[in-house]
Design a protein around this motif. Structure first.
Motif, short mmCIF file in Angstrom:
data_model
loop_
_atom_site.label_atom_id
_atom_site.label_comp_id
_atom_site.label_asym_id
_atom_site.label_seq_id
_atom_site.Cartn_x
_atom_site.Cartn_y
_atom_site.Cartn_z
N THR A 152 0.85 -1.26 -0.01
CA THR A 152 0.23 -0.20 -0.06
C THR A 152 0.66 1.29 0.12
N LEU A 153 2.23 1.12 0.19
CA LEU A 153 3.03 2.40 0.37
C LEU A 153 3.42 2.62 -1.14
N PRO A 154 4.06 3.77 -1.45
CA PRO A 154 4.35 3.90 -2.75
C PRO A 154 5.44 2.89 -3.39
N GLU A 155 5.35 2.65 -4.41
CA GLU A 155 6.28 1.55 -5.03
C GLU A 155 7.63 2.02 -5.06
N ASP A 156 7.81 3.31 -5.53
CA ASP A 156 8.89 3.91 -5.86
C ASP A 156 9.85 4.05 -4.37
N ASP A 157 9.19 4.09 -3.40
CA ASP A 157 9.86 4.01 -2.10
C ASP A 157 10.72 2.84 -1.79
N PHE A 158 10.48 1.81 -2.44
CA PHE A 158 11.22 0.42 -2.32
C PHE A 158 11.83 -0.19 -3.32
N THR A 159 12.84 -1.35 -3.15
CA THR A 159 13.40 -1.99 -3.93
C THR A 159 12.94 -3.40 -3.47
N LEU A 160 12.39 -3.96 -4.60
CA LEU A 160 11.87 -5.32 -4.52
C LEU A 160 12.82 -6.64 -5.10
N THR A 161 12.90 -7.37 -4.36
CA THR A 161 13.69 -8.69 -5.09
C THR A 161 12.91 -9.78 -4.59
N THR A 162 13.10 -10.87 -5.89
CA THR A 162 12.49 -12.06 -5.78
C THR A 162 13.28 -13.06 -5.89
N THR A 163 13.70 -14.23 -5.21
CA THR A 163 14.51 -15.22 -5.64
C THR A 163 13.84 -16.44 -5.11
N ASP A 164 14.48 -17.23 -6.02
CA ASP A 164 14.07 -18.90 -5.75
C ASP A 164 15.29 -19.48 -5.04
N GLU A 165 15.23 -19.88 -3.94
CA GLU A 165 16.38 -20.63 -3.31
C GLU A 165 16.14 -22.14 -3.29
N GLY A 166 15.19 -22.86 -4.08
CA GLY A 166 15.14 -24.00 -4.16
C GLY A 166 14.11 -24.47 -3.32
N GLY A 167 14.19 -24.42 -1.92
CA GLY A 167 13.48 -24.96 -1.01
C GLY A 167 12.23 -23.94 -0.61
N ALA A 168 12.37 -22.63 -1.17
CA ALA A 168 11.53 -21.66 -0.81
C ALA A 168 11.64 -20.27 -1.82
N LEU A 169 10.48 -19.77 -1.98
CA LEU A 169 10.43 -18.31 -2.65
C LEU A 169 10.77 -17.18 -1.61
N LEU A 170 11.78 -16.46 -2.00
CA LEU A 170 12.24 -15.22 -0.91
C LEU A 170 11.87 -13.96 -1.51
N TYR A 171 10.92 -13.29 -1.06
CA TYR A 171 10.72 -11.95 -1.37
C TYR A 171 11.33 -11.11 -0.36
N ARG A 172 11.72 -9.90 -0.74
CA ARG A 172 12.65 -8.95 -0.13
C ARG A 172 12.16 -7.39 -0.37
N TRP A 173 11.39 -6.67 0.53
CA TRP A 173 11.33 -5.29 0.37
C TRP A 173 12.54 -4.39 1.15
#
Length: 232
Positions: A152-173
């Motif tokens: 809900t916060l402005p998209e431009d305020d954050f950097t988002l990365t999504t990685t597949d670690e094999g055993g899980a998906l990891l999202y990071r803002w």
């Protein structure tokens, strides 16, 4: 005219040259340092660029790393970008916790379908945050693949990365330098496909690390409350 020439000849004959004075003036003249006019010339762009690169190389060779910091206005203090702890993955971990002004809650969206789900984290902060990192771990229970994320916060305020670690998906803002999370309630959500049927969420978790404008650090973490039709 003849009178003027005579007077000049008489003056020349009467003049006695000051040889020592002349030698002294010559000696003083040759000992003066001639100014280097090149110092007054503006630096050309290539020279400026080379100087900048040389300074940067010195920092790298010296083992220094330049990292962004968040300076609290009027306090002179800085809050470095925090790193959240490892997201808990045990079923006994509650959906939400509280640390100072920061409170969280995790839940699976109540309207999934047999092939898709959304997990949300609701953050409540009673003080502005000058730095924040939020990680979400979605366990690989079969066919799990990211379909996006939002907040809900402005998209431009954050950097988002999504990685597949094999055993899980990891999202990071990660909150960008100079941006602030205001007081209030904020929602972060991750979306993903999965194998057909009810998906277990016991292996899913999140963690948040934040710092206030005064440099105080806060950490909250939890799991996700399952929606109807899913398993815990």
């Amino acid at each position: 005219m003849e009178d003027l020439k005579r007077r000049l000849r008489d003056a020349a004959a009467a003049h006695t040259p000051d040889r020592e004075g002349m030698l002294e003036r010559v000696r003083l003249g040759t000992s003066r340092t001639v100014p280097d006019r090149r110092a007054d010339r503006p630096l050309s762009w290539p020279r400026v660029t080379l100087a900048t690169l040389a300074s940067a190389a010195a920092l790298v060779v010296g083992g220094y790393t330049l990292v962004p910091a968040f300076h609290a206005e009027g306090t002179g203090r800085a809050a470095a970008a925090p790193t959240p702890p490892s997201a808990p993955s045990t079923p006994s971990t509650p959906p939400g916790t509280q640390d100072g002004p920061l409170r969280s809650d995790g839940a699976v969206d109540p309207h999934p379908n047999p092939y898709w789900s959304q997990s949300t984290i609701t953050l409540h902060t009673g003080a502005p945050l000058a730095a924040m990192t939020l990680e979400v771990r979605v366990a690989q229970t079969g066919g799990v693949a990211s379909t996006g994320a939002w907040r809900t916060l402005p998209e431009d305020d954050f950097t988002l990365t999504t990685t597949d670690e094999g055993g899980a998906l990891l999202y990071r803002w990660t909150l960008k330098p100079g941006r602030t999370v205001p007081v209030g309630q904020h929602v972060f959500a991750v979306q993903y496909n999965h194998a057909p049927g009810a998906r277990p969420v016991a292996g899913d978790a999140y963690a948040v690390a934040a710092a206030s404008a005064t440099g105080q650090r806060h950490t909250v973490a939890g799991t996700f409350r399952p929606a109807a039709g899913t398993t815990g």
